[in-house]
Design a protein around this motif. Sequence first.
Motif: not given
Length: 130
Positions: A66, A70, A107, A110, A114
């Motif tokens: 990840l 990102r 998203r 994760s 965030d």
Amino acid sequence: MSDAPASTSASTPAAAPATAPGFDDMTRDIADVPAVEVITTVAVHLMSAAAVNLGLAESGEQHKDLDEARKLIQALAGLVTAGATEISSFHAAPLRDGLKSLQLAFREASLVPDEPGQGPGEKFTGPVYG
């Protein structure tokens, strides 16, 4: 005169063996490549790499990273946002759709999502909601 068919010599075009095009014939000078093609090609490479790092590739979890995803999504968002006005909506719309899909997949992947507006690329695109 003989009724036998005339033989062709190696010097005639009909007898020349077909040759594959050389490397120089198969490459283009970068100056000949339209900007829209360069931008969309780079965007597709960024999308593909981000998808792999999100674990969406065939080998899935094996390549999931990840942090790398990102970075790639952030770069893609910057490129798409900056380039959209230069490449027209026809080319930009699918890139925006792909970017949003990657942002949503990030998203979802994760463990601790965030805050809206803080995800990868959202400083360029605004908050992304599922």
